[in-house]
Design an enzyme around this catalytic site. Sequence first.
Site, short mmCIF file in Angstrom:
data_model
loop_
_atom_site.label_atom_id
_atom_site.label_comp_id
_atom_site.label_asym_id
_atom_site.label_seq_id
_atom_site.Cartn_x
_atom_site.Cartn_y
_atom_site.Cartn_z
N LYS A 184 -1.01 6.18 -23.88
CA LYS A 184 -0.57 6.44 -25.16
C LYS A 184 0.99 6.34 -25.30
O LYS A 184 1.42 4.88 -25.39
CB LYS A 184 -0.70 7.90 -25.38
CG LYS A 184 -2.04 8.30 -25.91
CD LYS A 184 -2.86 8.42 -24.61
CE LYS A 184 -4.34 8.87 -24.85
NZ LYS A 184 -4.68 10.18 -24.25
N ASP A 192 1.63 18.93 -21.68
CA ASP A 192 0.75 17.74 -21.69
C ASP A 192 1.65 16.91 -22.49
O ASP A 192 1.81 16.89 -23.79
CB ASP A 192 -0.54 18.13 -22.33
CG ASP A 192 -1.44 16.71 -22.70
OD1 ASP A 192 -0.81 15.76 -22.51
OD2 ASP A 192 -2.69 17.07 -22.86
N PHE A 208 -21.76 11.96 -29.44
CA PHE A 208 -21.12 11.09 -30.38
C PHE A 208 -21.11 9.85 -29.69
O PHE A 208 -21.17 8.70 -30.34
CB PHE A 208 -19.87 11.50 -30.78
CG PHE A 208 -18.73 11.83 -29.62
CD1 PHE A 208 -18.86 12.90 -28.87
CD2 PHE A 208 -17.70 10.95 -29.64
CE1 PHE A 208 -17.83 13.27 -28.05
CE2 PHE A 208 -16.94 11.23 -28.34
CZ PHE A 208 -16.87 12.22 -27.76
N PHE A 212 -7.43 20.09 -25.54
CA PHE A 212 -7.81 18.81 -25.58
C PHE A 212 -9.11 18.57 -24.47
O PHE A 212 -9.01 19.35 -23.52
CB PHE A 212 -6.60 17.87 -24.90
CG PHE A 212 -7.21 16.34 -25.01
CD1 PHE A 212 -7.32 15.71 -26.41
CD2 PHE A 212 -7.43 15.64 -23.95
CE1 PHE A 212 -7.70 14.46 -26.39
CE2 PHE A 212 -8.03 14.23 -24.15
CZ PHE A 212 -8.06 13.80 -25.19
N THR A 213 -10.11 17.81 -25.01
CA THR A 213 -11.02 17.66 -24.01
C THR A 213 -11.13 17.60 -22.69
O THR A 213 -11.83 18.32 -21.97
CB THR A 213 -11.95 16.36 -24.76
OG1 THR A 213 -11.18 15.23 -24.46
CG2 THR A 213 -12.42 16.67 -26.11
N ARG A 242 -15.37 12.14 -36.18
CA ARG A 242 -14.80 13.64 -35.87
C ARG A 242 -15.35 14.67 -36.87
O ARG A 242 -14.90 15.17 -37.76
CB ARG A 242 -13.30 13.73 -35.57
CG ARG A 242 -12.82 13.17 -34.53
CD ARG A 242 -13.19 14.15 -33.31
NE ARG A 242 -12.52 13.24 -32.12
CZ ARG A 242 -13.10 13.16 -30.99
NH1 ARG A 242 -14.39 13.37 -30.67
NH2 ARG A 242 -12.70 12.91 -29.93
N TYR A 276 0.80 -1.19 0.04
CA TYR A 276 -0.03 0.00 0.08
C TYR A 276 1.01 1.47 -0.10
O TYR A 276 0.35 2.19 -0.83
CB TYR A 276 -0.90 -0.01 1.24
CG TYR A 276 -1.94 1.37 1.10
CD1 TYR A 276 -3.10 0.79 0.63
CD2 TYR A 276 -1.71 2.23 1.79
CE1 TYR A 276 -4.17 1.93 0.27
CE2 TYR A 276 -2.59 3.36 1.44
CZ TYR A 276 -3.73 3.10 0.84
OH TYR A 276 -4.66 4.26 0.83
C1 LIG Z 1 -5.61 10.93 -23.76
C2 LIG Z 1 -5.21 12.48 -23.47
C3 LIG Z 1 -5.38 12.94 -22.18
C4 LIG Z 1 -6.28 12.47 -21.04
O1 LIG Z 1 -5.65 11.23 -20.60
P1 LIG Z 1 -6.32 9.79 -20.25
O2 LIG Z 1 -5.52 9.19 -19.84
O3 LIG Z 1 -7.20 9.81 -21.36
O4 LIG Z 1 -7.36 10.52 -18.88
C5 LIG Z 1 -4.80 14.37 -21.88
N1 LIG Z 1 -4.20 14.93 -23.13
C6 LIG Z 1 -4.01 14.38 -24.36
C7 LIG Z 1 -3.35 15.01 -25.61
C8 LIG Z 1 -4.56 13.02 -24.50
O5 LIG Z 1 -4.42 12.44 -25.94
#
Ligand SMILES: *Cc1c(COP(=O)(O)O)cnc(C)c1O
Length: 462
Positions: A263, A220, A453, A129-130, A387, A77
Amino acid sequence: MKKQLIKRSWAEPYKMKMVELLKMTTIAHRKKAIKEAGYNTFLLKSEDVYIDLLTDSGTNAMSDQQWAGLMIGDEAYAGSKSFFRMEKAIKEYYGYKYIIPTHQGRGAENILSKILIKKGDIVPGNMYFTTTRLHQELAGGKFYDIIVDEAHDPNSEFLFKGNVDIDKLDILVKKYGAKRIPYVSIATTVNMAGGQPISMKNLKELRVYTKKNGIRIIHDMTRVAENAYFIQQREKGYEKKSVKDIVKEICSLTDGATMSAKKDALVNIGGFMAINDYDIFEEARNLVVVYEGLHTYGGLAGRDMEAIAIGIAESVNDHHQRARVGQVEYLGHQMESYGIPIVKPIGSHGIFVDARAFLPHLTQDEFPAQTLAAEIYIDSGVRTMERGVVSAGRKANGENYYPKLELVRFTMPRRVYTQAHMDVIAESVAAVYERRSKIKGLKMVYEPKYLRFFQARFEIKS
Ligand SMILES: *Cc1c(COP(=O)(O)O)cnc(C)c1O
């Protein structure tokens, strides 16, 4: 004798040790499946999909080393050995000082935004980014897009569409004052622009400007190694540098980062926040306990952290990136050879097909990109995503957003598919292109209130 020029192809720097069998289906089966899914590829069952290009997030194939790493994951932990191995890898390859593990990228965005953004603050960034923008807004900030104009133009072949327009930033600084700008948010590569890179030259200029004005840069770094590969390939002075060294140089020009390890880092789940300022780190270490878990696991299992540590090292390998980006480029070039309209330059994580140019007889109210994604699935079982007008959603007053771009996204999971799969994909798109004039549009028959979507349903227009 005249020396002959022989083409030397790249190939995958790995071989297969285990395979996942796929269900092979007929056109009749797929017609039924997509109809039941309301002509929305998000609603298909993955077992009905042959080649899945819905996303590159968490769909990576791990190496034998990573799988072996799972077995030595330390599930303590507190103070897990695997946390310290992950921390060591992040410091070694990215160079940031203090690390907070999180369950995925948005967990890091939440904590960082809560600490740095006050109500009324301005957060400039190279396109949104969303999840990143949403966390900035939830913390009381307002996002401003300061990316170069070329990024919004699908016909521009500018090589660094991820660059910041420093004049746009300067206007914000003059208007609101640097005190109201907690940081500039910089993505490598820019997802929403189609995986387009920022140049080192631009990042250096941004560093000089932000230093002068006392503004942080938060990175990011979800696809930083892919961005580094483009710098190596395209930017003067970097041809001989390794992806590993370029990644470290990019990070050194920023003050902290959020990472989705799903990613670049070649795992299926995970993320972290990194920061060089000790006081911010201390606050983050307090907050992570509230939202994610103790500061030495942050919502991850020990084995996840072990796999991330190994994946980071593999991700900065030059041969890996050459194959990763090379595969996406190969697919793009195959499509171009059939005359398929795609967005250029080809980005790092996928191919974007221009559905308006593909189906010019459909109006935007007939959902050209949604239609095309469904037709490609019917033809070959390849799953892509829309998209366009469906993803764009509605404004607060209920009117539809009508985005300029109607795109079908073919996102490439890392190390998962072969070149033969790429040929099957391109040939399928070409076959649909041949019969494009006979394709009918769709009408929306169910529309959810948020992020439509994901769950909207459609029928073929009669
Ligand atoms: C996927 C992504 C995120 C968010 O990460 P999650 O692991 O899906 O929460 C943030 N910024 C970019 C550019 C991304 O592609």
